[in-house]
Structure formats: structure tokens, C-alpha cells
Design a protein around this motif. Structure first.
Motif, PDB file in Angstrom:
ATOM      1  N   ILE A 198       0.851  -1.208   0.000  1.00  0.00           N
ATOM      2  CA  ILE A 198       0.000   0.000   0.000  1.00  0.00           C
ATOM      3  C   ILE A 198       0.885   1.257   0.000  1.00  0.00           C
ATOM      4  CG2 ILE A 198      -1.647   1.373   1.360  1.00  0.00           C
ATOM      5  CD1 ILE A 198      -3.005  -1.206   2.213  1.00  0.00           C
ATOM      6  N   GLU A 199       1.937   1.224   0.806  1.00  0.00           N
ATOM      7  CA  GLU A 199       2.846   2.386   0.852  1.00  0.00           C
ATOM      8  C   GLU A 199       3.364   2.713  -0.542  1.00  0.00           C
ATOM      9  OE1 GLU A 199       5.024   1.742   4.962  1.00  0.00           O
ATOM     10  OE2 GLU A 199       6.435   2.377   3.380  1.00  0.00           O
ATOM     11  N   GLY A 200       3.793   1.686  -1.252  1.00  0.00           N
ATOM     12  CA  GLY A 200       4.351   1.887  -2.593  1.00  0.00           C
ATOM     13  C   GLY A 200       3.294   2.382  -3.569  1.00  0.00           C
ATOM     14  N   LEU A 201       2.108   1.785  -3.506  1.00  0.00           N
ATOM     15  CA  LEU A 201       1.031   2.195  -4.424  1.00  0.00           C
ATOM     16  C   LEU A 201       0.669   3.655  -4.178  1.00  0.00           C
ATOM     17  CD1 LEU A 201      -1.230  -1.000  -4.242  1.00  0.00           C
ATOM     18  CD2 LEU A 201      -0.090  -0.145  -6.293  1.00  0.00           C
ATOM     19  N   GLU A 202       0.592   4.034  -2.911  1.00  0.00           N
ATOM     20  CA  GLU A 202       0.201   5.422  -2.610  1.00  0.00           C
ATOM     21  C   GLU A 202       1.285   6.394  -3.054  1.00  0.00           C
ATOM     22  OE1 GLU A 202      -1.265   5.519   1.452  1.00  0.00           O
ATOM     23  OE2 GLU A 202      -3.244   4.952   0.663  1.00  0.00           O
ATOM     24  N   LYS A 203       2.537   6.004  -2.838  1.00  0.00           N
ATOM     25  CA  LYS A 203       3.655   6.876  -3.260  1.00  0.00           C
ATOM     26  C   LYS A 203       3.582   7.126  -4.772  1.00  0.00           C
ATOM     27  CE  LYS A 203       8.273   6.194  -3.326  1.00  0.00           C
ATOM     28  NZ  LYS A 203       9.030   5.011  -3.225  1.00  0.00           N
ATOM     29  N   ASN A 204       3.183   6.073  -5.500  1.00  0.00           N
ATOM     30  CA  ASN A 204       3.115   6.193  -6.963  1.00  0.00           C
ATOM     31  C   ASN A 204       1.755   6.681  -7.448  1.00  0.00           C
ATOM     32  OD1 ASN A 204       5.718   5.288  -7.093  1.00  0.00           O
ATOM     33  ND2 ASN A 204       5.154   3.149  -7.420  1.00  0.00           N
ATOM     34  N   LYS A 205       0.933   7.112  -6.514  1.00  0.00           N
ATOM     35  CA  LYS A 205      -0.399   7.660  -6.816  1.00  0.00           C
ATOM     36  C   LYS A 205      -1.315   6.651  -7.517  1.00  0.00           C
ATOM     37  CE  LYS A 205       0.599  12.578  -6.688  1.00  0.00           C
ATOM     38  NZ  LYS A 205       1.615  12.395  -5.672  1.00  0.00           N
ATOM     39  N   ASN A 206      -1.108   5.390  -7.228  1.00  0.00           N
ATOM     40  CA  ASN A 206      -2.013   4.350  -7.742  1.00  0.00           C
ATOM     41  C   ASN A 206      -3.038   4.045  -6.651  1.00  0.00           C
ATOM     42  OD1 ASN A 206      -0.795   3.967 -10.275  1.00  0.00           O
ATOM     43  ND2 ASN A 206       0.865   2.844  -9.290  1.00  0.00           N
ATOM     44  N   THR A 207      -4.084   4.855  -6.631  1.00  0.00           N
ATOM     45  CA  THR A 207      -5.014   4.772  -5.484  1.00  0.00           C
ATOM     46  C   THR A 207      -6.465   4.496  -5.891  1.00  0.00           C
ATOM     47  OG1 THR A 207      -5.289   7.167  -5.504  1.00  0.00           O
ATOM     48  CG2 THR A 207      -3.586   6.270  -4.047  1.00  0.00           C
ATOM     49  N   ASP A 208      -6.711   4.187  -7.173  1.00  0.00           N
ATOM     50  CA  ASP A 208      -8.082   3.836  -7.574  1.00  0.00           C
ATOM     51  C   ASP A 208      -8.523   2.556  -6.869  1.00  0.00           C
ATOM     52  OD1 ASP A 208      -8.436   5.922  -9.222  1.00  0.00           O
ATOM     53  OD2 ASP A 208      -8.000   4.844 -11.093  1.00  0.00           O
ATOM     54  N   PRO A 209      -9.862   2.342  -6.777  1.00  0.00           N
ATOM     55  CA  PRO A 209     -10.345   1.138  -6.083  1.00  0.00           C
ATOM     56  C   PRO A 209      -9.689  -0.162  -6.564  1.00  0.00           C
ATOM     57  CG  PRO A 209     -12.184   2.594  -6.522  1.00  0.00           C
ATOM     58  CD  PRO A 209     -10.982   3.227  -7.170  1.00  0.00           C
ATOM     59  N   TYR A 210      -9.387  -0.235  -7.858  1.00  0.00           N
ATOM     60  CA  TYR A 210      -8.834  -1.492  -8.379  1.00  0.00           C
ATOM     61  C   TYR A 210      -7.531  -1.885  -7.676  1.00  0.00           C
ATOM     62  CZ  TYR A 210      -7.087  -5.103 -11.391  1.00  0.00           C
ATOM     63  OH  TYR A 210      -6.611  -6.296 -11.841  1.00  0.00           O
ATOM     64  N   PHE A 211      -6.766  -0.886  -7.241  1.00  0.00           N
ATOM     65  CA  PHE A 211      -5.469  -1.211  -6.628  1.00  0.00           C
ATOM     66  C   PHE A 211      -5.613  -1.917  -5.276  1.00  0.00           C
ATOM     67  CE2 PHE A 211      -4.253   1.930  -9.804  1.00  0.00           C
ATOM     68  CZ  PHE A 211      -3.263   1.196 -10.456  1.00  0.00           C
ATOM     69  N   HIS A 212      -6.818  -1.929  -4.750  1.00  0.00           N
ATOM     70  CA  HIS A 212      -7.085  -2.740  -3.558  1.00  0.00           C
ATOM     71  C   HIS A 212      -6.718  -4.205  -3.819  1.00  0.00           C
ATOM     72  CE1 HIS A 212      -9.248  -4.289  -0.034  1.00  0.00           C
ATOM     73  NE2 HIS A 212      -9.755  -5.200  -0.845  1.00  0.00           N
TER      74      HIS A 212
END
Ligand code: DUC
Ligand code: ZN
Ligand code: ZN
Length: 503
Positions: A198-212
Motif C-alpha cells: 500500500i505504501e508503494g502504491l500510494e507513493k506512486n499515486k495508484n489509489t483507484d479502487p482497483y489497486f485494492h
């Protein structure tokens, strides 16, 4: 005998067999009095003609969230239990949930009794979610809850900042439950793997629901499931791993069962029927994937589902529960918590899907009652095992719920004969207090025509819900039974007497 109710002209299904057509069920005082032929009726006997349809035990849904503090939108007892009976479920076991700062379980239980008393259309019991397992709770309160309140199972989380327990805490609970004969349920996902991703996804601004779904890969479930099994093996105590979605993790359970460890597994409708593509945005609404955010997440590939279906058929899964965890899509405090200043933040979306009403018809549709023999994914007795008999037995309701036999509560589902019950699932048909169903548009081949609870028709598909909210009773449960393997095993590699050095 003067029966209150006779069911005739149906085909009775139990966990072990499909009985010959023509047997009748006689009900007296809310209990099944007998199964026979040509049962005598009197002027006050109600007679229901099943018209050749299958009759299965009323569903026992052993994984239901209603009115939890962390899920303030969506169903409470009234609407959740109404939705249950409309879908063929007559018993639910819901959660009473401890918050981290609750130092005693008694006020929590009082609160859940207040939320449910006289508000349920179906019978219900509680499991306790433990998030702060103090010595006082383990040694003094759990024994009282088990003996006096009939709460004989707990659920633990290995993930979520607000709920997760470390392995030592899990072990302490396992040993406490072992000494009391209680059953432990566990949510198995590796918290640290997920937190890192999650830390990495948020850093890369990948925060859409699918990234769950990206944040909670199968390996996180596989590793934690294996770890949970190992902890249960060390403690030599039964466990059920809830809402399993990965066939590798289920393979760990199967291996454990082969070694006769008392390890049980649960899966849910969404893991058998839905894939992660559902979490992608619809063209008109970039946040719509939030409706399908649950944990573990929906998996990517149809092959993921095949392995789970195999474990439905081959006996590895013990229970098939809804994991009804309702958060409304549009409501403040619901799924919209994952829209922060208009920007999707998948990690803030409340996890969980509604499904209490659709559980029974979705699985029944895959039996030979609705499919040609070579296409059916499970037998009719297996359907009964998964939806009623096993959860009743595992959670201490044996002899009362989950079967069609003399002495049991007169809880039934009468299905439609032949193809008469086919319909399409849609939000407009649901009886929950939710603003969507994750199964929208799916066709099912049958739907409960009647649901009967303790001898009373509480759902008639033509007339709707007939039961009264106050009719549902609180169930004090006994100790659950081990359905796979046995206790008394030594962990692999140990010599016969090594446990006594430290226990
Ligand atoms: N666990 C559940 O049991 N239900 C919903 C979400 C979750 O994480
Ligand atoms: Zn869970
Ligand atoms: Zn749940």
C-alpha cells in the motif's frame, strides 16, 4: 399425532442423502416431529404442497456482520435478518465486535443484545471478535460467555491496523479456546506484506479502487493461512480460516486435513462467482469499483475460481457463508470514505459486500437440481452440508439447526419445482438496507419459494416476507464439534513427550 404443519409432495435433502419423493414432514410445536407417508391432518393442520420441489434445511449463515461500529451504514438486525429469510436463511451467527480500548467484553455484548433483541426475523447467535485479548478476558470472561451466554466461538484478525493481533496473541487465544472447547475463526492475510505494498502504491499515486486487489495479493493470504495453521498445530486446537479466496491457501488447509489436523475452511459467494474486473471503474463513475472492495479481494483469473470450486466439491471447504458486510455506496460513512477530496483512496474504502440474501440461491443453482449432472459443481447433500449442516455442527447448534430430522427445529427452504424459480438478481428485488448488490444482473435458476422458521412460513415468494421482526430468537450455542481431523496430534518433528516440558 395432531400436526401443526405438514409438508408434502417434496424431495427432502439432508447432508447425507436425497430422500425418495413422497415422504412427508410433520411439524409440531416448531419442531420436526416425524418424516413419513400419509401423515394425518386435522382441521387446524396447515398443509403445504411442495409440488415435487426440493426441500432443504433452512440456511445457517455463520459469517454475518450487522450493526458493527466500524460499519455504520447499511444493515442492522431488522433489515439484515429480513434479507436473510427472503433468501432462505433461517439462522445467522453475527459478530459482537470488541474495540481496541474495550477492556471488558460484557458491555460490548450488552450493546449487541440491545441492537438485536426483538429486531430479528431469523434466529441468531454471536461470535466475538477479539482485538484486545487481555488475560482477564481470556481467563475470566470467555468462560462466562461460553457457559452462560452460549458464545462458543471467536474471530481474530491477522490484518488491519485497528484489529490485527500478533502471533503471540493469537497463540494465547488459541490456548484459552482450547481449554474451553471454543472454536477459533481467523482472517488470514499478511499485514506487513499488504502495508508495504500500500505504501508503494500510494507513493506512486495508484489509489483507484482497483489497486485494492493489487495491494492484497494471493501470496499474502497463502503465507498467513499457512502461519495460522502452524499456530493451530502448535496449540493442537481446532481452527476455521474464514473467507478463503486463494486455492494455494486452501491447498494448505487440504494438506493439514490430510494430516488429520482439525483445520476448517470457509469460502463465500463472491469468491466463487466474481473476479477482480468488477473492481474496475464503470465508464460513468470512476469510483464504482468500490462496491466490490472486500478482503481478501476478488481474484484475477477464472482459474483462481476453478480451484475453489474443486474444494467445494471435494470436501475441503467446511462452510459457505455470505460474509455479509454491508457498507452503502452512496452514504456518508460508507464506501465514500474512500473518496478523499474527490480523489479515490482505495485504502480508506470500507471492506465488505452484502450477500446474505443471495447466498443460498447462488449455490443451489450449481447443484443437479438446476444443472445437467455433468455440469453441476456440487451434489445436493454437499449443498446442505455447506449451507446448513456443517456450520450448525461446527458452531454448537447440532441437534437443533441444519438438518431435516425428528427433534430438529422445523426450519426449511422449499424451492420452486423445475425451472419455475429462475430469476435475475437485482437491487430492486433485495430486502436489505443497501443501495446495491454485487451480484446485479446475475441469473439464478431457482429462488426459495417458501422459507419456514420453527414451523412458521416467514417468506412466501408470492406474498413477500411474512414473518415478524420479533420472531427471531437468540441462540445460546453449545460447544462446536470438530468436522475435519482430530485434536491430540503432535506438531511435525516433535518427539512423543516434548510438549510436557513446557505445558
Ligand atoms: N473481513 C470480514 O470478515 N468481513 C469483511 C471484511 C473483512 O476484512
Ligand atoms: Zn475478515
Ligand atoms: Zn466478515
Amino acid at each position: 399425532m395432531d400436526f401443526d404443519l405438514i409438508l408434502k409432495n417434496g424431495i427432502i435433502v439432508t447432508a447425507s442423502e436425497v430422500l425418495p419423493q413422497g415422504l412427508e414432514v410433520g411439524v409440531k410445536g416448531g419442531k420436526i416431529a416425524c418424516i413419513g407417508t400419509d401423515l394425518p391432518s386435522s382441521s387446524h393442520t396447515e398443509v403445504i404442497d411442495a409440488e415435487g420441489a426440493y426441500i432443504t434445511p433452512g440456511g445457517v449463515d455463520s459469517h454475518v456482520h450487522l450493526a458493527q461500529k466500524n460499519s455504520p451504514t447499511g444493515d442492522g438486525w431488522e433489515s439484515g435478518s429480513r434479507s436473510a429469510v427472503a433468501g432462505g436463511t433461517t439462522t445467522i451467527i453475527a459478530f459482537a465486535s470488541q474495540e481496541r480500548d474495550d477492556t471488558s467484553l460484557y458491555p460490548v455484548l450488552e450493546d449487541y443484545h440491545a441492537k438485536s433483541k426483538d429486531q430479528s426475523y431469523c434466529d441468531y447467535g454471536f461470535h466475538f471478535i477479539l482485538t484486545n485479548p487481555t488475560q482477564d478476558i481470556l481467563r475470566k470472561e470467555l468462560p462466562v460467555l461460553a457457559e452462560k451466554e452460549g458464545i462458543t466461538s471467536v474471530k481474530l484478525y491477522m490484518t488491519y491496523e485497528a484489529m490485527k493481533l500478533n502471533d503471540r496473541q493469537v497463540l494465547d487465544i488459541l490456548f484459552a479456546c482450547k481449554s474451553l472447547g471454543m472454536t477459533t475463526m481467523i482472517h488470514a492475510e499478511s499485514h506487513d506484506m499488504i502495508a508495504l505494498i500500500i505504501e508503494g502504491l500510494e507513493k506512486n499515486k495508484n489509489t483507484d479502487p482497483y489497486f485494492h486487489a493489487v495491494a492484497r495479493p494471493r501470496i499474502a493470504e497463502d503465507e498467513a493461512s499457512y502461519r495460522a495453521i502452524s499456530l493451530a498445530e502448535l496449540a493442537d486446537t481446532p481452527m476455521l480460516i474464514v473467507h478463503m479466496s486463494s486455492d494455494v491457501a486452501v491447498g494448505h488447509v487440504r494438506d493439514a486435513q490430510t494430516r488429520l489436523l482439525p483445520i476448517h475452511a470457509e469460502t463465500c459467494p463472491h469468491y466463487l462467482f466474481l473476479l477482480s474486473e468488477k473492481i474496475k471503474a464503470e465508464p460513468h463513475d470512476h469510483f464504482s469499483g468500490a462496491k466490490h472492495v472486500c478482503s481478501p479481494p476478488l481474484r484475477h483469473d477464472p482459474k483462481d475460481l476453478d480451484g475453489l470450486w474443486q474444494s467445494i466439491a471435494n470436501g475441503t471447504f467446511t462452510t459457505f457463508s455470505s460474509d455479509h458486510a454491508p457498507s452503502k455506496y452512496e452514504a456518508v460513512g460508507g464506501k465514500r470514505l474512500g473518496l478523499v477530496d474527490g480523489i479515490p483512496r482505495f485504502s480508506k474504502i470500507p471492506n465488505g459486500l452484502p450477500g446474505i440474501e443471495t447466498r443460498m440461491p447462488l449455490l443451489f443453482g450449481q447443484t443437479p437440481a438446476c444443472q445437467p449432472a455433468d455440469k453441476a459443481k456440487l451434489s445436493l447433500p454437499r449443498f446442505v452440508q455447506l449451507t446448513a449442516f456443517n456450520p450448525a455442527k461446527l458452531y454448537g447448534l447440532e441437534g437443533r439447526k441444519g438438518s431435516i430430522a425428528p427433534g430438529y427445529d422445523a426450519d426449511f427452504v422449499i424451492w420452486h419445482p423445475g425451472a419455475a424459480g429462475a430469476c435475475t438478481i437485482s437491487q430492486s428485488r433485495m430486502h436489505h438496507d443497501m443501495d446495491y448488490t454485487p451480484f446485479e444482473g446475475m441469473k439464478v435458476k431457482n429462488w426459495p419459494r417458501y422459507t419456514i422458521l420453527r414451523g412458521k412460513v416467514v417468506w412466501d415468494q408470492k406474498a413477500g416476507v411474512l414473518g415478524e421482526m420479533r420472531y427471531g430468537q437468540y441462540l445460546k450455542r453449545g460447544m462446536g464439534q470438530v468436522l475435519h481431523g482430530k485434536t491430540g496430534n503432535l506438531p511435525r518433528g516433535w518427539k512423543e513427550d516434548e510438549r510436557r516440558y513446557w505445558l
